[in-house]
Design an enzyme around this catalytic site. Sequence first.
Site, PDB file in Angstrom:
ATOM      1  N   ASP A 153       0.521  -1.290  -0.507  1.00 16.52           N
ATOM      2  CA  ASP A 153      -0.007   0.208   0.162  1.00 16.52           C
ATOM      3  C   ASP A 153       1.077   1.758  -0.278  1.00 16.52           C
ATOM      4  O   ASP A 153       1.828   1.445   1.343  1.00 16.52           O
ATOM      5  CB  ASP A 153      -1.005   0.475   1.618  1.00 16.52           C
ATOM      6  N   ASP A 189      -3.406   3.565   2.349  1.00 17.03           N
ATOM      7  CA  ASP A 189      -5.125   4.322   2.695  1.00 17.03           C
ATOM      8  C   ASP A 189      -5.567   3.083   3.470  1.00 17.03           C
ATOM      9  O   ASP A 189      -6.693   2.663   3.205  1.00 17.03           O
ATOM     10  CB  ASP A 189      -5.960   5.198   1.663  1.00 17.03           C
ATOM     11  N   ASP A 197      -2.062  -1.753  -3.884  1.00 12.06           N
ATOM     12  CA  ASP A 197      -2.044  -0.019  -5.369  1.00 12.06           C
ATOM     13  C   ASP A 197      -0.980  -0.689  -5.646  1.00 12.06           C
ATOM     14  O   ASP A 197      -0.147  -1.348  -5.940  1.00 12.06           O
ATOM     15  CB  ASP A 197      -2.260   1.366  -5.274  1.00 12.06           C
ATOM     16  N   ASP A 208      -5.957 -10.236 -15.065  1.00 11.69           N
ATOM     17  CA  ASP A 208      -6.940 -11.352 -14.378  1.00 11.69           C
ATOM     18  C   ASP A 208      -8.208 -10.896 -16.084  1.00 11.69           C
ATOM     19  O   ASP A 208      -8.298  -9.643 -16.202  1.00 11.69           O
ATOM     20  CB  ASP A 208      -7.549 -11.235 -13.458  1.00 11.69           C
ATOM     21  N   GLU A 217      -8.862 -20.952 -15.793  1.00  9.91           N
ATOM     22  CA  GLU A 217      -9.032 -21.558 -14.606  1.00  9.91           C
ATOM     23  C   GLU A 217     -11.181 -21.852 -14.297  1.00  9.91           C
ATOM     24  O   GLU A 217     -11.581 -21.702 -15.226  1.00  9.91           O
ATOM     25  CB  GLU A 217      -9.519 -19.696 -13.416  1.00  9.91           C
ATOM     26  N   HIS A 253      -6.334 -16.684  -4.537  1.00  3.95           N
ATOM     27  CA  HIS A 253      -6.556 -16.403  -3.501  1.00  3.95           C
ATOM     28  C   HIS A 253      -8.012 -16.337  -3.030  1.00  3.95           C
ATOM     29  O   HIS A 253      -8.662 -16.076  -2.598  1.00  3.95           O
ATOM     30  CB  HIS A 253      -6.915 -15.176  -4.077  1.00  3.95           C
ATOM     31  N   ASP A 254      -8.227 -17.872  -3.285  1.00  2.17           N
ATOM     32  CA  ASP A 254     -10.105 -18.640  -3.328  1.00  2.17           C
ATOM     33  C   ASP A 254      -9.459 -19.915  -2.126  1.00  2.17           C
ATOM     34  O   ASP A 254     -10.144 -20.618  -1.900  1.00  2.17           O
ATOM     35  CB  ASP A 254     -10.465 -19.522  -4.508  1.00  2.17           C
TER      36      ASP A 254
HETATM   37  C1  GLC Z   1     -13.287 -16.962  -9.370  1.00  2.00           C
HETATM   38  C2  GLC Z   1     -12.029 -15.734  -8.575  1.00  2.00           C
HETATM   39  C3  GLC Z   1     -12.771 -15.758  -7.052  1.00  2.00           C
HETATM   40  C4  GLC Z   1     -14.102 -15.455  -7.768  1.00  2.00           C
HETATM   41  C5  GLC Z   1     -15.002 -15.792  -8.681  1.00  2.00           C
HETATM   42  C6  GLC Z   1     -15.862 -15.363  -9.666  1.00  2.00           C
HETATM   43  O1  GLC Z   1     -13.188 -18.713  -8.834  1.00  2.00           O
HETATM   44  O2  GLC Z   1     -11.402 -16.600  -8.627  1.00  2.00           O
HETATM   45  O3  GLC Z   1     -11.970 -15.014  -6.839  1.00  2.00           O
HETATM   46  O4  GLC Z   1     -14.915 -15.175  -6.458  1.00  2.00           O
HETATM   47  O5  GLC Z   1     -14.558 -17.075  -9.646  1.00  2.00           O
HETATM   48  O6  GLC Z   1     -15.445 -13.973 -10.122  1.00  2.00           O
END
Ligand code: GLC
Length: 571
Positions: free
Chosen positions: A32, A36, A40, A109, A275, A347-348
């Site tokens: 950051d 804030d 970023d 992404d 994914e 991140h999931d």
């Molecule tokens: C994918 C992403 C996840 C998101 C989901 C809906 O699984 O990795 O973080 O919540 O798609 O976009």
Amino acid sequence: MATPGAVRSASENEAWWKSAVVYQIYPRSFADSDNDGIGDLPGIVDRLDYLQELGIDVIWLSPVYRSPQQDNGYDVSDYQDVDPLFGTLEDLDRLIAAVHVRGMRLIMDLVVNHTSDQHPWFLASRASREAPTSDWYFWRDARPGTVPGEPGSEPNNWGASFGGSAWMWVPERGQYYLHLFDPSQPDLNWDNPDTREAIFTMMNWWLDRGIDGFRMDVINFISKDPEMPDAPLNRDGYGDGMAYFSYGPQIHAYLAEMKRRVFDPRPDTYLTVGEMPGVTPEQAREFTHREHGQLAMVFQYEHVFLDADGDKWTQRRMNINDLRDTLAKWQTALGDSGWNSLYWNNHDQPRVVSRYGNDTTYWRESATALATVLHLHRGTPYVYQGEEIGMTNAPFAALDDFRDIESLDYYAKAVCTHHEDPADVLDILRRRSRDNSRTPMQWSAVPGAGFTTGSPWIGVNPNHNWLNVAAQRGTPGSIFEYYRALIALRHRLPVVVDGNFVAVHTGRDQIYAFRRHLGDTTLTVHANLSDLPVSFDRDDLTARDLVLTNYTLSRSGPGRLEPWEVRVHVR
Ligand code: GLC
């Protein structure tokens, strides 16, 4: 763009990503710069030397597009702008340039299964059946013979990933729209050629801006069975529609069209990773096939579902045989013709060291053992921010500590609708919540962990007082230095990139062992994936061939592995 130096290229331009290591940045939680409390783009620029030191070739940036941030950017309201939370388009250009100057590359992404419900395409579509984007989403009438808008009148029984029905009623249109995730994430209708055209145009715009590829969010969901029939019920009382949208009738056609329209006309080669929840090894081999595949690689889910029973909130003990078998199965199945992506974290997912490893007694050992197995597989490895220092799950104390839409939706449904005990539900969230991986990057021991001097958007893990970059960088024996060594091995030894894979049976359940062969070179990995020491038939390994281990040899001899010990031999 000019060809970067760190990744082998030129003659391998064909598939430069095969020798690359990718680092995922979740921008909100990385660095950051303006304090804030939210990470970023300039913060990332400041940390590029760190990534270079680690040996990273490619950065994958989780979404920074304009977004209402319901799902932290996975709900995009403008694909061609940067959300002011993270900076500006100019900041992004500066980041791309700074990445390229260091010989690294950057992928973005791509979230095109759905948009935000605040995207102008959707706002127009929901307002009128006459709008140009009227048919860019899945609109359906209420089930015949029901009262439209009343529960039970949804067009089918599918449930959404984040809970509840997958359909939302819109009185203005007198119809329902489909959302496989949150209601704020309406699914785009890829069956409409205009929708596809707009997406391909946008992708070309980004490639023209100089990025090096895309990570494609739930890309296997873009083609739906047009019948959209009711599906067998899940535990939560909704139909599980996966069979009708995770490998829909047009999925190969749409991805092939994307390849033709976006990637094929360009002289450069791009990293594309899709994914794909629920993808089978056979499907993955087709999607990534060297000759006729449409993507460089896919993210499969099998190995990160081994501790779940049916749905992610129902935990079961992960069985080590299952883990070994699953890993080896994917290695073998994609073989020479396909290509694997390799990951433990993102991140999931909760942090792997807390999940499949041991984040107390054998924290360092298990983090490095899991890393070794992953990085020495055949495929492209991904490191998720903080994994390289062994970041752990967070000790969330109360519901207020969570931020994730999926976790909060789950809590509300479990406690308010199903009357489950709040303490039990919190306990599940503590283990399974995606927020475990979203706490701020732990740069140092100071308050705010060197991530921010402001008030962070989600709490910093208190273990940053000892678990941080500053403590590990340059420290022999640290997880960070071990990751550096592993990544360097991939860059140095062609067998790590190109060697084939053969599983080795040691007769010991807790040992995962495999070989990689390339020409006359054989690399052998023995990993004890347990808290107990184990003896095994030592085969023909000699100390002379040992290139990497996470223990000092004096502690254990050949034929015996200490808890979470790994040994890598090359001859
Ligand atoms: C994918 C992403 C996840 C998101 C989901 C809906 O699984 O990795 O973080 O919540 O798609 O976009």
